[in-house]
Each structure stands twice: as C-alpha cells, then as structure tokens.
Design a protein around this motif. Structure first.
Motif, PDB file in Angstrom:
ATOM      1  N   TYR A 177       6.464  -4.453  -2.224  1.00 47.13           N
ATOM      2  CA  TYR A 177       6.631  -4.430  -3.676  1.00 47.13           C
ATOM      3  C   TYR A 177       5.264  -4.313  -4.364  1.00 47.13           C
ATOM      4  CZ  TYR A 177      11.606  -5.672  -3.727  1.00 47.13           C
ATOM      5  OH  TYR A 177      12.973  -5.660  -3.588  1.00 47.13           O
ATOM      6  N   ALA A 178       4.280  -5.019  -3.824  1.00 48.01           N
ATOM      7  CA  ALA A 178       2.932  -4.961  -4.413  1.00 48.01           C
ATOM      8  C   ALA A 178       2.349  -3.562  -4.292  1.00 48.01           C
ATOM      9  CB  ALA A 178       2.029  -5.985  -3.735  1.00 48.01           C
ATOM     10  N   ALA A 179       2.596  -2.903  -3.158  1.00 44.58           N
ATOM     11  CA  ALA A 179       2.091  -1.540  -2.983  1.00 44.58           C
ATOM     12  C   ALA A 179       2.743  -0.586  -3.978  1.00 44.58           C
ATOM     13  CB  ALA A 179       2.347  -1.073  -1.554  1.00 44.58           C
ATOM     14  N   ILE A 180       4.050  -0.729  -4.186  1.00 47.70           N
ATOM     15  CA  ILE A 180       4.744   0.129  -5.150  1.00 47.70           C
ATOM     16  C   ILE A 180       4.219  -0.126  -6.557  1.00 47.70           C
ATOM     17  CG2 ILE A 180       6.981   0.623  -6.206  1.00 47.70           C
ATOM     18  CD1 ILE A 180       8.270   0.011  -3.506  1.00 47.70           C
ATOM     19  N   ALA A 181       4.015  -1.410  -6.880  1.00 46.72           N
ATOM     20  CA  ALA A 181       3.480  -1.739  -8.204  1.00 46.72           C
ATOM     21  C   ALA A 181       2.086  -1.147  -8.386  1.00 46.72           C
ATOM     22  CB  ALA A 181       3.439  -3.257  -8.390  1.00 46.72           C
ATOM     23  N   GLY A 182       1.286  -1.179  -7.311  1.00 47.50           N
ATOM     24  CA  GLY A 182      -0.052  -0.593  -7.391  1.00 47.50           C
ATOM     25  C   GLY A 182      -0.006   0.913  -7.609  1.00 47.50           C
ATOM     26  N   LEU A 183       0.914   1.593  -6.926  1.00 42.78           N
ATOM     27  CA  LEU A 183       1.051   3.037  -7.116  1.00 42.78           C
ATOM     28  C   LEU A 183       1.454   3.368  -8.547  1.00 42.78           C
ATOM     29  CD1 LEU A 183       2.859   4.198  -3.841  1.00 42.78           C
ATOM     30  CD2 LEU A 183       0.571   4.854  -4.599  1.00 42.78           C
ATOM     31  N   SER A 184       2.408   2.616  -9.079  1.00 46.75           N
ATOM     32  CA  SER A 184       2.855   2.909 -10.445  1.00 46.75           C
ATOM     33  C   SER A 184       1.771   2.571 -11.464  1.00 46.75           C
ATOM     34  CB  SER A 184       4.140   2.138 -10.758  1.00 46.75           C
ATOM     35  OG  SER A 184       3.934   0.747 -10.678  1.00 46.75           O
TER      36      SER A 184
END
Length: 828
Positions: A655-662
C-alpha cells in the motif's frame, strides 16, 4: 588449445550459425520460412539474439516475456476472469519487402472490394437483384442490419479498419483464411510485440531496415479525424469494458493513439449528437472506433436488452453527426460463406482476379455444392456458414470431417438436410512453419499471419507492415487458432532501403504546447475516486489489525494492551464489516479474527482481500491512465508469508508503494485530484472513527497510544511532548494539527483545495454545493479545539464527510439515469 577456441564458442555469429544448422537438421519437411529461402536476414537476427543472451535461447524467451509484461501486455480467454500474460516468442517472422508488397496489394484490393460490396448491400442491392449474390447469403446473416439500408455512413465509408488472417502454404503462396470487419482485434498486440522485441533486439532495426509501425497508426488516426465534420474532432475508442478478452490491447491502443477510452455509460445522445459525460459537463464526441458489437450499440435501434450501448446513437449516426469505425452491419461480409462468391465478385466488379485468393469454399445453400461437400466430407473442413453455432457440429469452430465419429456424422447429415444454408465446406489448409524457441532449442511450428489495413486521411488504404504471427504449440500443420498453448511473434518486414525513423510524435519544434491534460470522463473520475478510497480503506484496516496483534512501536504497549483497548480494536474491525467479533480476547481468537479480516473472500465480509479485489478491478478498468508499475502492484497476488503479522506487513508495504507512486509519479491532473480526494475522504473518516473510539474523555493510556499508532504519529508526539501521554495533546495532533499529514485537519484542507481546483458548471462565480459543503467542513475543523472536541461534534463531522462524498458523486460522476438536461450541464 582450449583457451584458443573458447572465444569462438561465445561469438554471436558462431552461436547463430549453430542454431540455424541444428534447426535445419531437425526440420523434416519443406515449407519452412527459414529453410526455404535466403538465410542472410535470419542469420543477422539470430546474431542480434546471441549478442544479447549468448547461447541461452531459454533466456531469450524469458527476456522478451519480461519486456511484454513490463509493457502491460495481456489477454483473457473467453470464459475466464483472470488475465493471462501475452505469449510472445523472441524469434520474429521475417518477410522480405518484395514479398510483402504483394501481400499489401492483395489486402488493399480486398478492402476496396469489401467497401464496394457493402455500399451495394446497404444501398441499391444490385448484386442480389442480378443474381450475383444469393439473397439468403445477406438476409440470413445475423450481422446484416436491415435498419441501416439506405443510410449513407458519415464520412462516406463503411470500412475504416480491417484485419485479414493469412496462411502461407508449403510452397510459399499466401491465402486468406478469414476476414475481420466488425471489431478487428490484434493491432495493439502487434504494436506491443514490436515494442517488446525492439527492446530485446535493439540492433535489428538498423541491420535489416525494418519497416516501422508508427506511420500506419498515424494514418489511421488522421483518417478518422478527416472523416469528421469538425476541424479539431474528439475521437473515442468504444470498449465493452474491462471484462472483454482484449481489453488490455484496447487500453494500450487508446493510450498510444491519444483516444478517449469510453464505455457506453460514458456517452449520451442528445439532439442527434453524441456527448461524453465528463467532470466538466457533456463534451461533443465526433467519432468512435468501436470494439463493441453492433447489436449492442443502441438498444433503441437493435437489441433492446443491451445494457452497454448508447440509446440514440444510431439517430446521431443517421444525422451524420458521429462517425462509427467500422459502420454497423459490415460484419455481414465476415461470414465464411462469402468466400465461395468473392472470386467471381472480384472479377465482375474490378475486372481482376483476387491477388490473395481465399481458401476454396463451398456454400451448402446451393444443392450442387452441398452434394459435393457430403461426398468429400473426409477431405474438408466443415464450418458454420455465418460464423455462429449450428446443431450439426460439436463446436462453434470448423471441424475436419475426418475427425467426426459416426454419431457426429449422422447429426451433421441430418442438419444438412434440414438447414444446408448454415454450413460451408472448406479445403484443409496446410501451413508453412517458422522457428520458435522451445526450452533451449529451436523447433519448427506452423503459423498464421494477421494483417491490418486502415483508411488514411486521403481515403486510401494503408497496410501495417507486419502485423503479428500466431504460432501453434504442436507441429500439426493445420491452421492454428489463438488460445491456450499458442504463441505470438512479431512480424518484421525488411529490405535494402534504409527506413527513416518515424514516430507518432510530431517534430519537436512544430507541436503546439498545451498543458491541459484533456477530457476526463465521469466514469474515469469515479474510478479514480474509489480507487483512492479502497486503497486507503485497506491500509486503515491493516493498521487496526497490526495494532491489535501487537505491532505497536511503543515498548510499553503493543502486545500488553489492556483488555478494554483490545475490545475496542476488535469492535472497530467488526464495525467495518471485515469480520465478526471474537468470542474472547485470547490471542488465538484475536488471530483468527485478524486472519478473517485480512483474507476472507466471497463470504460477504469487507476484508482486506475483498478491498484489494475491488481496487484491482478498478485499476484494470483504468489501465489506459495508470502506469504499468501501478497496475502490477494492484495485480500482485495476496502475500503467503506464514505469520499473520508478516502478511499484514507485506500488504502495508505494498500500500505504501502504491501511495508513493500516486504521490510522486502521477501528473497533477483532474484524475489525480479525484484519486487523492478519495484517499483524503477515506482517511478523514478513519481518523474521525478512531478518535471516537480511542480519544474521548476518559480514554486510557493504552487507548491514546493506540490512537497514535493508528494515526502513525507516535514519533511526532514523542518529539513534541516529553512528559508522556495526555488526551488533549494527542487529540490535537491527530485531529487538528494541519502540519500532520495523517490528521483530520490535514485531510479536510486537501479536500477543500481539490474541490476548489476542479471545474464548475456555472459561470456566476458562486460556489457549487460540494464546494460549499467543503468550506463549511473546513471552517468547523479549523475553529475546533481539542479540549472540547466531543462525540457529538465528531459524529457530525463523520456525517458531513459522508454527505460530501455523496455530493461529489452526484455532481461529477454523471452516469446511468442522470438527467441529461440537469441544470448547468454544458454542451461543448
């Protein structure tokens, strides 16, 4: 002596030569494209491959598959929900430019012939009147659309894009196996194949002067634009949705060509014009490249049960206000029965024979042809005449007569007697073979070739130089059908003339600069909003699970939380609908609840796994606007670590990686605003509920520590306050501190900013309802004090957040029965 010969073993030429020689030694029959022609281009191609992978052909296959996965190439088999990786061979099919020129001439001739026939069938019908075409061949087809007779197509053409399947015989001749006119698929896969192979064999372009794909796609895009009435038309790719088998291809084509990827629900017909529902109102759309079957296009004109069409679309088409590529009804010529008549029609209409002949076909609707088919059953393929299912065949696909058992023969003959017009007999095609990597060796496999043609801006046909090859898994030389066990290959057209580098991008100094990212359909805004909400919801639920199981960074808390605090955590999980309350607060029962809240699927619980599935579906439905990394993270399988906490931690990092990408890789467009808006509303709601549970008067130290954990604010608090936990400072940090990115106040500020930046429908300067509600919410939060923030105020804030979410949906997500004439809706 060994040292002297060692370098030669790894020389690219030596490896390439050895691969070819080994291949020659094992190819038993003639008709192979490598063994039957000039080896020079093949040697150059294999040298490029050997330069990359040495003598490891298996690595070449893995490498090209990895490139295809990075591009995002995938497909579905009919009846399956899960997407499969696109099966790509590292060895392209090589075709010399002179041979290709003959194919190109044949495809153009065929396309012009089809256009002439279609103009007659939907016009004066002279071909039927003169007896050149049996009336049953037209009227008996499920794809002949009688309501369109006499209706000239906008733009002047029935066909804009077509595909043809070719088979190469053992002696090198090419013949047409099938035509695809309704919704031709595969051009996106041809493009993706070229991208993946180019990344693998980067030097092949210069060595073989490979013809490029970009001019073809540019011509098609410009051709569609030229057929529209407006000088700067808006063009969409109309898709049935993300559950169609070729949706990944459609998304890739829309992104590459700069088209709007739209579904029927995105469109509205009003006053004989077609509009796309956007966050800024209704925007005129001028042309649709449809991948939706014509029967479902308009429930008012065709199938009244269609849920995916656009009511009134055909009225707009009839008025000449929207171009449909291809025109509805062109599928009538796809029927295999037409192959029995095309040779003579070509002679009568053009004065020339077909440059690319069909496979020999006999339509059983004619008594003499039917008798011939029955007599020669063992040597023919028997196929449905109009492409659908029949009672006399075991499948909807062509069947070799020799493969039918006694009972199947009886059933076929009985149905032939009842409805002979439903069948054709076709010659069995023996195909050429080409090299493909199997394990760590080259083997020969039969192949077919799909070629694409598009109408350019001058109205003339342009043929994609190459297309894609489909390769059978087994050496059976009969025509292969795409499905399980079938590989694809890039098709390289090469010659002696250098090829200028061409791209869909215009010259760097001529393009007009624009910073407007373009139209955002309401459905896409809806998807991005809920993608943000689901991702944030999953992250918040995981945070509660991890704290309950003892993952606090507080050395004095965590696993030693009081029973009351544990009960509140379990109640918070249960209130989300993720799992039932545990029977006790024992470690085993809590672990069981946590496992249920994380992994339960298909049981009606809102678990993390279910939330992930929702996010994944939305991501797949918006893949034309998401990066490949984002889609890959959304598609990643559920973790399988042994411990529940370990699985939760793995998911939290995802989830943190997805948040970082967005946060760091998405352009600050309206789509990103809706995605972040969804995150902020969901995080604000989670924060309000956490404070209601753990931050009211009378909260224990364990409650306050848990609240800091859920707000990810332990470190911030300890840096600020050295004397220990106190309720008011904790509540102020997690509720009202605008500098804390996890606080309620921070979320409300971002929500207000996003709604101020999004488009409005009126021009009177007054705030719209969603903006007004956000301003009121911001005023309440900014004027609140931690010491007086009680349950009543928090409940009011929760209700306001829910109401604001509903108002955002009402204003921006214009779908379904939303009134087209609602106040303020603009037409542009």
């Amino acid at each position: 002596m060994v040292l002297a010969t060692q370098p030669a073993l790894f020389d690219p030429y030596t490896n390439a030569r050895r691969w070819i020689d080994d291949y020659h030694a094992h190819v038993a029959s003639g008709g192979d494209v490598l063994c039957g022609g000039d080896e020079t281009p093949w040697l150059a191609m294999f040298e490029e491959l050997a330069t990359l992978v040495g003598d490891d052909l298996a690595h070449a296959r893995e490498r090209v598959q990895r490139h295809a996965a990075d591009i995002g190439t995938g497909f579905r088999v009919t009846g399956e929900n899960e997407e499969r990786p696109w099966p790509l061979s590292p060895v392209p099919l090589l075709i010399e430019s002179d041979e290709w020129a003959a194919i190109e001439r044949g495809i153009v001739q065929r396309a012009d012939l089809f256009e002439t026939i279609l103009a007659d069938l939907y016009g004066e019908a002279k071909l039927v009147a003169r007896g050149l075409v049996p009336a049953a061949l037209v009227a008996g087809s499920p794809f002949f659309l009688r309501p369109l007779v006499g209706l000239p197509p906008p733009g002047g053409h029935q066909l804009h894009f077509m595909a043809v399947d070719l088979g190469r015989g053992p002696t090198g001749e090419w013949r047409v196996l099938a035509d695809h006119l309704r919704t031709p698929s595969g051009a996106g896969y041809a493009l993706e194949n070229r991208l993946a192979v180019s990344r693998t064999l980067g030097g092949l372009q210069a060595r073989l002067n490979v013809a490029r794909h970009a001019p073809f796609f540019a011509a098609f895009r410009d051709g569609l634009a030229a057929s529209c009435n407006r000088t700067d038309p808006r063009i969409g790719l109309l898709t049935p949705g993300n559950y169609t088998v070729s949706y990944p291809e459609q998304a890739h084509l829309a992104r590459y060509l700069g088209l709007l990827l739209v579904e029927g629900a995105d469109l509205a017909a009003l006053e004989d014009k077609v509009y796309v529902r956007t966050i800024g109102g209704l925007k005129r759309i001028d042309a649709l490249w449809r991948r939706l079957d014509a029967r479902f296009l308009d429930p008012l004109a065709f199938d009244t049960h269609s849920q995916i069409g656009v009511p009134g679309l055909i009225d707009a088409y009839a008025a000449g206000n929207v171009v449909l590529a291809n025109a509805p009804g062109v599928g009538v010529l796809e029927a295999p029965a037409w192959h029995a008549f095309l040779p003579q029609l070509c002679l009568r209409l053009t004065g020339a024979s077909l440059s690319l002949p069909n496979i020999a076909t006999w339509w059983c609707g004619q008594p003499s042809e039917c008798a011939r088919v029955e007599e020669d059953l063992d040597n023919l393929l028997i196929a449905p005449a109009f492409g659908g299912g029949t009672l006399g065949l075991p499948t909807d696909s062509p069947v070799a007569g020799s493969d039918l058992d006694a009972a199947q023969r009886t059933a076929l003959r009985a149905d032939l007697a009842r409805r002979p017009q439903d069948y054709v007999g076709q010659e069995i095609v023996r195909l050429s073979t080409m090299p493909v990597v199997a394990g760590d060796t080259l083997v020969s496999r039969p192949f077919t070739l799909r070629v694409f043609a598009a109408r350019g801006p001058d109205g003339r046909w342009v043929v994609l130089p190459g297309g894609f090859a489909r390769i059978a898994e087994h050496p059976d030389p009969r025509a292969a059908v795409m499905g399980e066990g079938i590989w694809s290959a890039d098709v390289v057209v090469h010659g002696n003339t250098p090829v200028d580098p061409v791209s869909l991008l215009p010259p760097t100094d001529t393009q007009h600069i624009r910073r407007n990212p373009g139209t955002l359909p309401s459905r896409v805004a809806d998807n991005f909003f809920w993608l943000g909400r689901y991702l944030e919801r999953g992250e918040a639920l995981l945070a509660v699970i991890r704290v309950m199981l003892g993952n606090s960074i507080d050395a004095d808390g965590g696993a030693a939380l009081s029973s009351d605090t544990i009960g509140r955590l379990a109640g918070l999980i249960a209130s989300t609908g993720a799992a039932p309350r545990p029977s006790s607060h024992k470690r085993a029962d809590l672990t069981q609840m946590a496992r249920h809240a994380m992994e339960s699927v298909g049981q009606g619980w809102h678990s993390v796994a279910e939330i992930n599935l929702h996010a994944r579906r939305i991501g797949n439905n918006s893949r034309d606007r998401l990066s490949a990394d984002m889609v890959r993270l959304l598609d990643a399988p559920f973790p399988t670590h042994r411990g529940t906490l370990d699985r939760a931690g793995s998911l939290q990092r995802r989830y943190a990686a997805i948040a970082g990408l967005s946060a760091e890789h998405m352009s600050r467009t309206a789509a990103w605003r809706f995605h972040d808006l969804g995150r902020r509303i969901e995080r604000a709601l989670a924060m309000v509920r956490a404070i209601l549970t753990f931050g009211l008067a009378g909260s224990s130290l364990d409650d306050l520590s848990t609240l800091l954990d859920l707000a990810d604010s332990q470190i911030s608090y300890r840096q600020r306050y050295l004397t220990g936990l106190a309720r008011v400072p904790v509540v102020d940090l997690v509720a009202l501190d605008t500098g804390n990115p996890r606080s309620l106040a921070f979320q409300v500020e971002r929500i207000w900013e996003h709604l101020c930046a999004l488009p409005v429908l009126n021009d009177d300067g007054m705030a719209e309802e969603q903006q007004q509600q956000a301003t009121e919410l911001k005023a309440i939060v900014s004027s609140a004090r931690a010491g007086t923030l009680d349950g009543k105020m928090l409940s009011e804030l929760e209700a306001r957040l829910i109401g604001l979410s509903n108002e955002i949906a009402r204003r921006y997500f214009l779908q379904g029965a939303e009134p087209l004439r609602a106040g303020g809706l603009t037409l542009a």
